[in-house]
Design an enzyme around this catalytic site. Structure first.
Site, short mmCIF file in Angstrom:
data_model
loop_
_atom_site.label_atom_id
_atom_site.label_comp_id
_atom_site.label_asym_id
_atom_site.label_seq_id
_atom_site.Cartn_x
_atom_site.Cartn_y
_atom_site.Cartn_z
N ALA A 147 0.98 -1.22 -0.05
CA ALA A 147 0.09 -0.07 0.01
C ALA A 147 0.74 1.04 0.07
O ALA A 147 1.59 1.49 0.94
CB ALA A 147 -0.91 0.00 1.17
N SER A 148 1.09 2.22 -1.05
CA SER A 148 1.63 3.04 -1.30
C SER A 148 1.38 4.28 0.02
O SER A 148 0.40 4.18 0.54
CB SER A 148 1.71 3.70 -2.57
OG SER A 148 2.03 2.87 -3.51
N SER A 149 2.51 4.99 0.09
CA SER A 149 2.32 6.31 1.08
C SER A 149 1.08 6.98 0.72
O SER A 149 0.92 7.45 -0.68
CB SER A 149 3.40 6.88 1.13
OG SER A 149 3.24 8.23 1.43
N PRO A 150 0.26 7.32 1.49
CA PRO A 150 -0.80 8.01 1.28
C PRO A 150 -0.54 9.34 0.35
O PRO A 150 -1.38 9.95 -0.24
CB PRO A 150 -1.70 8.26 2.64
CG PRO A 150 -1.20 7.39 3.47
CD PRO A 150 0.16 6.80 2.96
#
Length: 405
Positions: A76-79
Protein backbone atom coordinates in the site's frame (compact mmCIF):
# COMPACT_ATOMS: atom_id res chain seq x y z
CA UNK A 1 -21.16 8.67 11.12
CA UNK A 2 -23.00 8.68 14.45
CA UNK A 3 -20.04 8.32 16.80
CA UNK A 4 -22.31 7.76 19.81
CA UNK A 5 -23.20 4.36 18.33
CA UNK A 6 -19.89 3.56 16.66
CA UNK A 7 -17.36 1.12 18.03
CA UNK A 8 -14.23 2.53 19.70
CA UNK A 9 -12.10 1.28 16.79
CA UNK A 10 -14.36 3.04 14.28
CA UNK A 11 -14.14 6.28 16.25
CA UNK A 12 -10.34 5.98 16.42
CA UNK A 13 -10.15 5.28 12.68
CA UNK A 14 -12.33 8.31 11.90
CA UNK A 15 -10.10 10.55 14.00
CA UNK A 16 -6.94 9.22 12.38
CA UNK A 17 -8.50 9.56 8.92
CA UNK A 18 -9.32 13.19 9.60
CA UNK A 19 -5.80 13.83 10.88
CA UNK A 20 -4.32 12.24 7.76
CA UNK A 21 -6.48 14.35 5.44
CA UNK A 22 -5.57 17.53 7.33
CA UNK A 23 -1.86 16.74 7.11
CA UNK A 24 -2.04 15.89 3.41
CA UNK A 25 -3.82 19.19 2.75
CA UNK A 26 -1.33 21.20 4.78
CA UNK A 27 1.60 19.62 2.97
CA UNK A 28 0.09 20.24 -0.47
CA UNK A 29 -0.56 16.63 -1.45
CA UNK A 30 -4.33 17.07 -1.48
CA UNK A 31 -5.29 20.09 -3.60
CA UNK A 32 -8.77 19.36 -4.97
CA UNK A 33 -12.15 18.93 -3.28
CA UNK A 34 -12.67 15.59 -5.01
CA UNK A 35 -9.47 13.98 -3.73
CA UNK A 36 -10.13 15.40 -0.27
CA UNK A 37 -13.62 13.90 -0.16
CA UNK A 38 -12.36 10.54 -1.44
CA UNK A 39 -9.73 10.36 1.31
CA UNK A 40 -12.34 11.31 3.91
CA UNK A 41 -14.67 8.55 2.67
CA UNK A 42 -12.45 5.51 2.08
CA UNK A 43 -11.77 3.53 5.24
CA UNK A 44 -8.17 2.39 4.79
CA UNK A 45 -8.44 -0.11 7.64
CA UNK A 46 -10.90 -2.21 5.61
CA UNK A 47 -8.13 -2.78 3.04
CA UNK A 48 -5.36 -3.55 5.54
CA UNK A 49 -6.84 -6.14 7.92
CA UNK A 50 -4.54 -7.08 10.76
CA UNK A 51 -2.55 -3.84 10.57
CA UNK A 52 -2.84 -1.55 13.58
CA UNK A 53 -4.70 1.71 12.98
CA UNK A 54 -1.74 3.98 13.68
CA UNK A 55 0.20 2.23 10.91
CA UNK A 56 -2.80 2.15 8.56
CA UNK A 57 -3.07 5.95 8.70
CA UNK A 58 0.66 6.73 8.80
CA UNK A 59 2.20 8.55 5.83
CA UNK A 60 4.39 5.67 4.74
CA UNK A 61 4.39 2.64 2.51
CA UNK A 62 3.10 -0.64 3.98
CA UNK A 63 4.58 -3.74 2.34
CA UNK A 64 1.93 -6.45 2.07
CA UNK A 65 3.77 -9.20 0.19
CA UNK A 66 7.44 -10.16 -0.16
CA UNK A 67 9.33 -12.74 -2.21
CA UNK A 68 11.32 -15.53 -0.51
CA UNK A 69 14.36 -13.23 -0.35
CA UNK A 70 12.48 -10.43 1.40
CA UNK A 71 12.07 -8.10 -1.59
CA UNK A 72 8.75 -6.27 -1.72
CA UNK A 73 6.29 -7.61 -4.29
CA UNK A 74 3.27 -5.52 -3.34
CA UNK A 75 2.43 -2.69 -0.98
CA UNK A 76 0.00 0.00 0.00
CA UNK A 77 1.76 3.15 -1.19
CA UNK A 78 2.32 6.15 1.04
CA UNK A 79 -0.91 8.18 1.24
CA UNK A 80 1.12 11.25 0.25
CA UNK A 81 2.15 9.65 -3.03
CA UNK A 82 -1.33 8.24 -3.63
CA UNK A 83 -2.83 11.72 -3.25
CA UNK A 84 -0.20 13.26 -5.52
CA UNK A 85 -0.86 10.72 -8.26
CA UNK A 86 -4.64 11.12 -8.03
CA UNK A 87 -4.21 14.87 -8.36
CA UNK A 88 -2.06 14.22 -11.44
CA UNK A 89 -4.70 11.88 -12.88
CA UNK A 90 -7.65 14.25 -12.24
CA UNK A 91 -10.40 11.65 -12.79
CA UNK A 92 -13.92 13.00 -13.24
CA UNK A 93 -17.40 11.61 -12.52
CA UNK A 94 -18.38 9.22 -15.30
CA UNK A 95 -14.80 8.39 -16.30
CA UNK A 96 -13.77 4.83 -17.08
CA UNK A 97 -10.41 4.20 -15.41
CA UNK A 98 -7.79 1.49 -15.88
CA UNK A 99 -5.51 0.80 -12.93
CA UNK A 100 -2.46 -1.44 -13.21
CA UNK A 101 -1.57 -2.83 -9.78
CA UNK A 102 -4.61 -3.47 -7.60
CA UNK A 103 -2.52 -4.34 -4.51
CA UNK A 104 -4.86 -3.99 -1.50
CA UNK A 105 -7.62 -2.24 -3.45
CA UNK A 106 -7.30 1.10 -1.61
CA UNK A 107 -6.47 3.09 -4.73
CA UNK A 108 -9.30 1.47 -6.69
CA UNK A 109 -11.72 2.51 -3.92
CA UNK A 110 -10.47 6.10 -4.10
CA UNK A 111 -10.87 6.00 -7.90
CA UNK A 112 -14.41 4.67 -7.49
CA UNK A 113 -15.24 7.64 -5.25
CA UNK A 114 -13.70 10.10 -7.71
CA UNK A 115 -15.53 8.69 -10.76
CA UNK A 116 -18.93 8.45 -9.06
CA UNK A 117 -21.60 8.78 -10.28
CA UNK A 118 -21.51 6.90 -13.54
CA UNK A 119 -17.86 5.90 -13.63
CA UNK A 120 -16.21 2.49 -13.56
CA UNK A 121 -12.80 1.23 -12.52
CA UNK A 122 -10.94 -1.78 -13.93
CA UNK A 123 -7.95 -2.82 -11.82
CA UNK A 124 -5.48 -5.56 -12.74
CA UNK A 125 -3.21 -7.55 -10.42
CA UNK A 126 -0.68 -10.20 -11.46
CA UNK A 127 -0.96 -12.56 -8.47
CA UNK A 128 -4.19 -14.44 -7.83
CA UNK A 129 -3.92 -14.09 -4.03
CA UNK A 130 -3.52 -10.31 -4.31
CA UNK A 131 -6.39 -10.02 -6.79
CA UNK A 132 -8.61 -12.12 -4.52
CA UNK A 133 -7.64 -9.97 -1.52
CA UNK A 134 -8.37 -6.72 -3.36
CA UNK A 135 -11.77 -8.06 -4.49
CA UNK A 136 -12.64 -9.13 -0.93
CA UNK A 137 -11.60 -5.75 0.51
CA UNK A 138 -13.59 -3.83 -2.12
CA UNK A 139 -16.66 -6.01 -1.58
CA UNK A 140 -16.46 -5.52 2.17
CA UNK A 141 -16.24 -1.74 1.68
CA UNK A 142 -19.13 -1.72 -0.80
CA UNK A 143 -17.35 -0.77 -4.05
CA UNK A 144 -19.30 -2.71 -6.67
CA UNK A 145 -18.30 -0.51 -9.63
CA UNK A 146 -14.74 -1.86 -9.52
CA UNK A 147 -13.80 -4.78 -11.76
CA UNK A 148 -10.82 -6.74 -10.40
CA UNK A 149 -8.90 -8.88 -12.90
CA UNK A 150 -6.04 -11.28 -12.28
CA UNK A 151 -3.66 -10.88 -15.20
CA UNK A 152 -0.54 -9.29 -16.61
CA UNK A 153 -0.99 -5.53 -16.40
CA UNK A 154 1.21 -4.94 -19.45
CA UNK A 155 -1.70 -6.27 -21.56
CA UNK A 156 -4.32 -4.04 -19.96
CA UNK A 157 -7.89 -5.18 -20.46
CA UNK A 158 -9.18 -4.61 -24.02
CA UNK A 159 -12.65 -5.90 -23.18
CA UNK A 160 -13.41 -2.76 -21.15
CA UNK A 161 -11.47 -0.28 -23.32
CA UNK A 162 -11.24 2.55 -24.19
CA UNK A 163 -10.25 4.25 -20.94
CA UNK A 164 -10.53 7.95 -20.15
CA UNK A 165 -7.84 7.64 -17.52
CA UNK A 166 -5.12 5.08 -16.77
CA UNK A 167 -2.93 4.93 -13.69
CA UNK A 168 0.04 2.61 -13.20
CA UNK A 169 0.95 1.88 -9.59
CA UNK A 170 4.17 -0.06 -10.25
CA UNK A 171 7.51 0.99 -11.68
CA UNK A 172 7.18 0.70 -15.47
CA UNK A 173 10.00 0.33 -17.99
CA UNK A 174 7.80 1.27 -20.93
CA UNK A 175 4.36 2.50 -21.94
CA UNK A 176 3.15 -0.80 -23.32
CA UNK A 177 1.55 -1.19 -26.72
CA UNK A 178 -1.64 -2.38 -25.01
CA UNK A 179 -1.91 0.83 -22.98
CA UNK A 180 -1.43 2.88 -26.13
CA UNK A 181 -4.19 0.86 -27.82
CA UNK A 182 -6.64 1.09 -24.94
CA UNK A 183 -6.44 4.82 -24.17
CA UNK A 184 -9.31 6.94 -25.42
CA UNK A 185 -8.78 10.08 -27.46
CA UNK A 186 -7.77 13.06 -25.26
CA UNK A 187 -7.18 10.70 -22.35
CA UNK A 188 -4.55 10.86 -19.61
CA UNK A 189 -2.17 8.23 -18.24
CA UNK A 190 -0.18 8.61 -15.02
CA UNK A 191 2.82 6.30 -14.96
CA UNK A 192 5.97 5.98 -12.81
CA UNK A 193 8.52 5.48 -15.57
CA UNK A 194 12.02 4.19 -14.97
CA UNK A 195 13.77 6.55 -17.35
CA UNK A 196 17.19 4.97 -16.78
CA UNK A 197 18.35 1.41 -16.13
CA UNK A 198 19.86 2.56 -12.83
CA UNK A 199 16.28 2.77 -11.55
CA UNK A 200 15.86 6.55 -11.80
CA UNK A 201 12.07 6.90 -11.79
CA UNK A 202 9.65 9.78 -12.26
CA UNK A 203 5.88 9.72 -12.22
CA UNK A 204 4.59 11.57 -15.29
CA UNK A 205 1.06 12.64 -16.16
CA UNK A 206 0.80 12.27 -19.94
CA UNK A 207 -2.03 13.77 -21.98
CA UNK A 208 -2.83 12.03 -25.26
CA UNK A 209 -2.59 14.70 -27.93
CA UNK A 210 -2.97 12.38 -30.95
CA UNK A 211 -2.97 8.62 -31.60
CA UNK A 212 0.85 8.39 -31.51
CA UNK A 213 1.83 11.09 -29.00
CA UNK A 214 1.61 11.64 -25.25
CA UNK A 215 2.89 14.87 -23.68
CA UNK A 216 3.70 15.72 -20.06
CA UNK A 217 4.31 19.37 -19.19
CA UNK A 218 3.55 19.36 -15.45
CA UNK A 219 6.31 18.84 -12.89
CA UNK A 220 6.74 15.07 -12.41
CA UNK A 221 6.80 13.34 -9.04
CA UNK A 222 9.98 11.94 -7.52
CA UNK A 223 8.98 8.44 -6.48
CA UNK A 224 9.97 4.84 -6.02
CA UNK A 225 7.77 1.86 -6.80
CA UNK A 226 7.87 -1.90 -6.70
CA UNK A 227 8.86 -2.74 -10.31
CA UNK A 228 6.33 -4.26 -12.64
CA UNK A 229 6.50 -8.03 -12.96
CA UNK A 230 5.34 -10.37 -15.70
CA UNK A 231 6.20 -9.65 -19.33
CA UNK A 232 7.09 -6.03 -18.49
CA UNK A 233 9.67 -6.99 -15.85
CA UNK A 234 13.09 -5.35 -16.19
CA UNK A 235 16.06 -5.78 -13.86
CA UNK A 236 18.32 -2.96 -12.70
CA UNK A 237 22.03 -3.24 -13.56
CA UNK A 238 24.84 -2.52 -11.11
CA UNK A 239 28.53 -2.90 -10.29
CA UNK A 240 29.61 -3.58 -6.70
CA UNK A 241 32.28 -1.11 -5.55
CA UNK A 242 32.51 -2.21 -1.91
CA UNK A 243 30.65 -4.48 0.51
CA UNK A 244 27.77 -2.02 0.89
CA UNK A 245 28.31 0.23 -2.13
CA UNK A 246 26.97 -0.38 -5.63
CA UNK A 247 26.89 1.80 -8.72
CA UNK A 248 23.60 1.30 -10.56
CA UNK A 249 24.00 1.96 -14.28
CA UNK A 250 22.78 1.26 -17.79
CA UNK A 251 24.18 -1.80 -19.54
CA UNK A 252 23.77 -0.02 -22.89
CA UNK A 253 26.62 2.30 -21.86
CA UNK A 254 28.93 -0.74 -21.95
CA UNK A 255 30.68 0.00 -18.64
CA UNK A 256 34.06 -1.53 -17.87
CA UNK A 257 32.77 -3.38 -14.83
CA UNK A 258 36.16 -4.70 -13.75
CA UNK A 259 37.72 -1.24 -13.85
CA UNK A 260 34.77 0.40 -12.07
CA UNK A 261 34.96 -2.15 -9.27
CA UNK A 262 38.38 -0.69 -8.38
CA UNK A 263 37.28 2.96 -8.25
CA UNK A 264 37.11 3.16 -4.45
CA UNK A 265 40.66 1.83 -4.15
CA UNK A 266 41.68 5.38 -5.04
CA UNK A 267 41.48 8.30 -2.55
CA UNK A 268 38.53 10.65 -2.75
CA UNK A 269 38.87 13.99 -4.49
CA UNK A 270 36.51 16.87 -3.62
CA UNK A 271 35.55 19.88 -5.69
CA UNK A 272 33.00 22.45 -4.50
CA UNK A 273 31.00 24.93 -6.53
CA UNK A 274 29.89 27.69 -4.19
CA UNK A 275 26.29 26.91 -5.25
CA UNK A 276 24.10 27.13 -2.16
CA UNK A 277 20.88 25.13 -1.81
CA UNK A 278 18.36 24.40 0.95
CA UNK A 279 16.07 21.46 1.59
CA UNK A 280 13.09 23.56 0.50
CA UNK A 281 14.53 24.57 -2.88
CA UNK A 282 12.54 23.10 -5.83
CA UNK A 283 15.50 21.28 -7.36
CA UNK A 284 14.36 17.68 -7.10
CA UNK A 285 14.96 16.94 -10.77
CA UNK A 286 18.65 17.86 -10.90
CA UNK A 287 19.49 14.18 -11.39
CA UNK A 288 17.15 13.98 -14.39
CA UNK A 289 18.76 17.14 -15.80
CA UNK A 290 22.21 15.57 -15.39
CA UNK A 291 21.06 12.40 -17.14
CA UNK A 292 19.95 14.44 -20.14
CA UNK A 293 22.95 16.81 -20.24
CA UNK A 294 26.04 14.85 -19.17
CA UNK A 295 28.38 13.61 -21.90
CA UNK A 296 29.63 10.81 -19.63
CA UNK A 297 27.49 7.82 -18.64
CA UNK A 298 25.04 8.42 -15.79
CA UNK A 299 24.71 6.18 -12.73
CA UNK A 300 23.36 6.18 -9.18
CA UNK A 301 25.51 5.36 -6.16
CA UNK A 302 23.77 3.34 -3.46
CA UNK A 303 25.66 3.36 -0.17
CA UNK A 304 24.89 1.55 3.07
CA UNK A 305 25.23 3.00 6.56
CA UNK A 306 28.73 1.55 7.08
CA UNK A 307 30.06 3.16 3.91
CA UNK A 308 28.55 6.53 4.84
CA UNK A 309 29.65 6.61 8.50
CA UNK A 310 33.18 5.57 7.53
CA UNK A 311 33.17 8.31 4.85
CA UNK A 312 34.06 5.76 2.18
CA UNK A 313 31.40 7.44 0.06
CA UNK A 314 29.15 10.34 1.09
CA UNK A 315 26.66 11.15 -1.66
CA UNK A 316 24.16 13.94 -1.07
CA UNK A 317 20.99 12.68 0.59
CA UNK A 318 18.98 14.06 -2.34
CA UNK A 319 18.97 12.70 -5.91
CA UNK A 320 19.60 9.07 -4.93
CA UNK A 321 23.38 9.13 -5.39
CA UNK A 322 23.38 10.71 -8.87
CA UNK A 323 26.79 10.22 -10.49
CA UNK A 324 28.73 10.11 -13.73
CA UNK A 325 31.54 7.70 -14.52
CA UNK A 326 34.27 7.05 -17.06
CA UNK A 327 36.63 4.09 -17.19
CA UNK A 328 37.51 3.33 -13.57
CA UNK A 329 36.56 6.76 -12.17
CA UNK A 330 33.25 7.89 -10.67
CA UNK A 331 32.10 11.34 -9.57
CA UNK A 332 28.92 11.91 -7.56
CA UNK A 333 26.84 14.79 -6.20
CA UNK A 334 27.72 15.80 -2.66
CA UNK A 335 26.71 18.34 0.00
CA UNK A 336 28.69 20.17 2.64
CA UNK A 337 26.87 22.09 5.37
CA UNK A 338 27.51 25.82 5.35
CA UNK A 339 25.10 26.86 8.13
CA UNK A 340 21.58 28.29 8.48
CA UNK A 341 20.06 25.37 6.59
CA UNK A 342 22.35 25.96 3.62
CA UNK A 343 24.35 23.31 1.80
CA UNK A 344 27.06 23.82 -0.76
CA UNK A 345 26.75 21.61 -3.79
CA UNK A 346 29.82 19.85 -5.14
CA UNK A 347 31.35 16.69 -6.53
CA UNK A 348 33.34 13.91 -4.91
CA UNK A 349 35.28 11.58 -7.17
CA UNK A 350 37.30 8.38 -6.83
CA UNK A 351 39.57 6.90 -9.47
CA UNK A 352 42.70 7.66 -11.47
CA UNK A 353 41.01 10.62 -13.23
CA UNK A 354 39.15 11.93 -10.19
CA UNK A 355 40.20 15.56 -10.67
CA UNK A 356 39.06 15.63 -14.30
CA UNK A 357 35.72 13.92 -13.72
CA UNK A 358 34.96 16.04 -10.63
CA UNK A 359 35.67 19.15 -12.72
CA UNK A 360 33.34 17.89 -15.43
CA UNK A 361 30.55 17.30 -12.92
CA UNK A 362 30.97 20.70 -11.26
CA UNK A 363 31.01 22.37 -14.68
CA UNK A 364 27.63 20.75 -15.30
CA UNK A 365 26.39 22.07 -11.95
CA UNK A 366 27.53 25.57 -12.91
CA UNK A 367 25.63 25.26 -16.21
CA UNK A 368 22.52 24.10 -14.35
CA UNK A 369 22.77 26.98 -11.90
CA UNK A 370 23.34 29.57 -14.66
CA UNK A 371 20.32 28.20 -16.54
CA UNK A 372 18.12 29.05 -13.55
CA UNK A 373 18.14 25.60 -11.95
CA UNK A 374 15.56 24.12 -14.37
CA UNK A 375 13.16 21.78 -12.62
CA UNK A 376 10.18 21.36 -14.95
CA UNK A 377 10.90 18.98 -17.83
CA UNK A 378 8.73 18.59 -20.88
CA UNK A 379 8.45 14.91 -21.74
CA UNK A 380 7.02 13.63 -25.01
CA UNK A 381 6.25 9.96 -25.54
CA UNK A 382 6.11 8.84 -29.17
CA UNK A 383 4.70 5.47 -30.07
CA UNK A 384 7.56 3.30 -31.29
CA UNK A 385 7.91 3.23 -35.06
CA UNK A 386 6.08 6.49 -35.67
CA UNK A 387 9.19 8.68 -35.85
CA UNK A 388 12.95 8.08 -36.22
CA UNK A 389 14.90 7.65 -32.99
CA UNK A 390 17.11 10.72 -32.45
CA UNK A 391 20.24 11.38 -30.40
CA UNK A 392 19.29 11.84 -26.77
CA UNK A 393 16.04 9.89 -27.05
CA UNK A 394 15.19 7.23 -24.50
CA UNK A 395 14.30 4.23 -26.66
CA UNK A 396 12.06 1.47 -25.35
CA UNK A 397 10.32 -1.36 -27.21
CA UNK A 398 6.93 0.36 -27.43
CA UNK A 399 7.78 4.01 -26.73
CA UNK A 400 10.44 6.61 -27.57
CA UNK A 401 10.80 9.37 -24.96
CA UNK A 402 12.23 12.84 -25.42
CA UNK A 403 13.00 14.95 -22.33
CA UNK A 404 13.88 18.62 -22.39
CA UNK A 405 14.17 21.38 -19.79
Amino acid sequence: MNTSQATPDAVDAAVLREQLVSTLKQRGHIRSAGVEQAFRTVSREQFLPGVDLETVYARRQIVTKRDPHGAALSSASSPSLVADMLEQLDPQPGDHVLEIGAATGINAALLAELTSPGGTVTTIELDQDLADGARAHLDRAGYDTVEVICGDGAFGNPESAPYDRAIITAGAWDISAAWWNQLADRSRIVVPLRVHESGLTRCFAFNRTDPTTLVSTTTPLVCGFVPMRGTAEHTDQHVRLATDVVLKLDAADQPDRTALARALHHPRYERWTGIQVTDDDPIGHLDLWLLMNASKPFGRLRAGDTARTSALVTPAYRWAGAAIYHGSTIAYLAFQVTGDGQHELGAIANGPDADKLAAELTDLLDQWDEAGRPNKPTVTAHRAGTRPVQTGDINRPDTVLTISF
